[in-house]
Enzyme design. Structure first.
Site, mmCIF file in Angstrom:
data_model
loop_
_atom_site.group_PDB
_atom_site.id
_atom_site.type_symbol
_atom_site.label_atom_id
_atom_site.label_comp_id
_atom_site.label_asym_id
_atom_site.label_seq_id
_atom_site.Cartn_x
_atom_site.Cartn_y
_atom_site.Cartn_z
ATOM 1 N N GLY A 122 11.172 -2.757 5.542
ATOM 2 C CA GLY A 122 10.391 -4.013 5.322
ATOM 3 C C GLY A 122 10.068 -4.417 4.057
ATOM 4 N N HIS A 123 9.208 -3.509 3.198
ATOM 5 C CA HIS A 123 9.126 -3.350 2.127
ATOM 6 C C HIS A 123 10.091 -3.994 0.991
ATOM 7 C CE1 HIS A 123 5.599 -0.900 3.244
ATOM 8 N NE2 HIS A 123 5.082 -1.854 2.828
ATOM 9 N N SER A 125 6.289 -0.268 9.952
ATOM 10 C CA SER A 125 5.121 -0.127 9.378
ATOM 11 C C SER A 125 4.849 1.136 8.774
ATOM 12 C CB SER A 125 4.012 -0.279 10.442
ATOM 13 O OG SER A 125 3.018 0.054 10.123
ATOM 14 N N SER A 126 4.312 1.447 7.899
ATOM 15 C CA SER A 126 3.886 2.649 7.122
ATOM 16 C C SER A 126 2.979 3.580 8.068
ATOM 17 C CB SER A 126 2.899 2.392 6.083
ATOM 18 O OG SER A 126 3.671 1.698 4.990
ATOM 19 N N GLN A 165 -10.513 -2.713 1.795
ATOM 20 C CA GLN A 165 -9.806 -3.399 2.970
ATOM 21 C C GLN A 165 -9.931 -2.367 4.286
ATOM 22 O OE1 GLN A 165 -5.951 -4.161 1.215
ATOM 23 N NE2 GLN A 165 -5.178 -3.920 3.431
ATOM 24 N N MET A 217 0.686 -1.227 0.204
ATOM 25 C CA MET A 217 0.063 -0.064 -0.048
ATOM 26 C C MET A 217 0.994 1.142 -0.007
ATOM 27 S SD MET A 217 -3.574 -0.841 2.097
ATOM 28 C CE MET A 217 -2.669 -0.646 3.717
ATOM 29 N N GLY A 218 2.398 0.836 -0.359
ATOM 30 C CA GLY A 218 3.193 2.171 -0.377
ATOM 31 C C GLY A 218 3.680 2.677 0.778
ATOM 32 N N ALA A 219 4.047 4.033 0.723
ATOM 33 C CA ALA A 219 4.493 4.499 2.154
ATOM 34 C C ALA A 219 5.787 3.600 2.544
ATOM 35 C CB ALA A 219 3.880 4.862 3.400
ATOM 36 N N LEU A 220 6.585 3.213 1.510
ATOM 37 C CA LEU A 220 7.610 1.985 1.406
ATOM 38 C C LEU A 220 8.630 2.225 2.684
ATOM 39 C CD1 LEU A 220 8.308 1.209 -2.152
ATOM 40 C CD2 LEU A 220 6.542 0.140 -0.507
HETATM 41 P P1 AMP Z 1 1.389 -3.016 3.540
HETATM 42 O O1 AMP Z 1 1.951 -1.891 2.589
HETATM 43 O O2 AMP Z 1 1.430 -2.665 5.043
HETATM 44 O O3 AMP Z 1 0.086 -3.655 3.063
HETATM 45 O O4 AMP Z 1 2.381 -4.098 3.402
HETATM 46 C C1 AMP Z 1 2.788 -4.833 2.248
HETATM 47 C C2 AMP Z 1 3.688 -6.035 2.399
HETATM 48 O O5 AMP Z 1 4.709 -5.760 3.248
HETATM 49 C C3 AMP Z 1 2.823 -7.119 3.256
HETATM 50 O O6 AMP Z 1 3.076 -8.283 2.888
HETATM 51 C C4 AMP Z 1 3.162 -6.754 4.747
HETATM 52 O O7 AMP Z 1 3.090 -8.131 5.231
HETATM 53 C C5 AMP Z 1 4.767 -6.453 4.381
HETATM 54 N N1 AMP Z 1 5.242 -5.921 5.553
HETATM 55 C C6 AMP Z 1 4.824 -4.575 5.990
HETATM 56 N N2 AMP Z 1 5.951 -4.240 7.062
HETATM 57 C C7 AMP Z 1 6.640 -5.320 7.207
HETATM 58 C C8 AMP Z 1 7.673 -5.546 7.888
HETATM 59 N N3 AMP Z 1 8.105 -4.573 9.053
HETATM 60 N N4 AMP Z 1 8.534 -6.798 7.782
HETATM 61 C C9 AMP Z 1 8.124 -7.365 6.904
HETATM 62 N N5 AMP Z 1 7.189 -7.397 6.017
HETATM 63 C C10 AMP Z 1 6.485 -6.271 6.102
#
Ligand code: AMP
Length: 278
Positions: free
Chosen positions: A36-37, A188-189, A64, A30-33
């Protein structure tokens, strides 16, 4: 790196990659990379191989979200996201808007009805229907052979694996361990929306879960984790549960691998984390 905004453009572009030997690996975000991403992108590159292609989708998926304020406040730093993707060697970024993804009269939803019942599914009604629907659409639009997800969202990973199993979706699901800040907070974003005080306090979530899981019984583990989080006046528990690692149903005894999982509000920012209990 190519950036496309509609499914038609994505399909056309990927036809060019179609003849290339090697796998197409998708990283849905969902961006705001954050870092972790980028670990997911690295894993995708390994899985794709030098001849394959890595596609990152950046889409803040409205269906969602259970709260419109959370959807509106979700960070969208597109320019820096694209820069990070470029630097990470991504081949294609798919960044549609909601109008490009959904018909206004859409009437089909992908729904998982067992693993998505508790935890985030109970706390955020409709959340996993939205996740399954968008992920299946992204698989179909990208024609990916594999897709990478983070273990941080372990319920999401379990639900997607189940969707792929039950619907015979021909996509290999790859998982990456949770990437943390040096103080233990899961990246986390949403962390960017914490105040300085909240950010300084938030590592207590992981600390409380990690300390609690060293204890013996279910009741003791849950009580210790709750006490560790609630010791802060800034933190408000949304849920705290000990669930079976496979079925995600709450456990009363520790005879099989389990997961201690929490969702915690800091103001209106909701953070999730979990630890494995062997
Ligand atoms: P999101 O942009 O939050 O929807 O996350 C996109 C993907 O990145 C999802 O598969 C998340 O589980 C993964 N993700 C987000 N934060 C982390 C993190 N801290 N460590 C590993 N994977 C992450």
């Amino acid at each position: 790196m190519q950036v496309v905004a509609t499914g038609v453009e994505l399909r056309e572009l990927l036809m060019e990659y179609g003849g290339v030997a090697g796998r197409r690996v998708l990283v849905p975000t969902m961006g705001a990379l954050h870092h972790g991403h980028l670990e997911l992108v690295k894993r995708a590159r390994e899985a794709a191989g030098p001849a394959g292609s890595v596609v990152v989708s950046i889409f803040v998926n409205p269906i969602q979200f259970d709260r419109s304020d959370d959807l509106e406040a979700y960070p969208r730093p597109m320019a820096s996201d694209l820069e990070q993707c470029r630097a990470a060697g991504v081949d294609v970024v798919f960044a549609p808007d909601a109008g490009a993804m959904y018909f206004s009269d859409r009437s089909v939803t992908v729904s998982e009805s067992l693993l998505s019942r508790g935890l985030c599914g109970a706390a955020r009604p409709g959340h996993f229907d939205g996740v399954c629907t968008v992920v299946l659409k992204l698989f179909l639009l990208s024609g990916c052979h594999a897709a990478v997800f983070g273990e941080k969202d372990f319920q999401q990973l379990a639900v997607i694996r189940r969707m792929v199993r039950d619907l015979d979706v021909p996509v290999e699901i790859l998982a990456c361990p949770t990437v943390r800040e040096s103080d233990g907070l899961a990246m986390s974003s949403r962390n960017a929306r914490l105040t300085d005080k909240q950010r300084a306090d938030a590592p207590r979530i992981h600390r409380a879960l990690t300390d609690a899981m060293k204890l013996g019984g279910v009741a003791d583990i849950l009580a210790a984790a709750r006490a560790g989080i609630e010791a802060s006046p800034l933190a408000r528990i949304d849920y705290l549960e000990l669930v079976d690692a496979e079925t995600l149903q709450p456990v009363t005894t520790l005879t099989r691998p389990a997961v201690l999982a929490a969702a915690v509000f800091y103001g209106d920012v909701r953070l999730i984390d979990h630890v494995a209990v062997k």
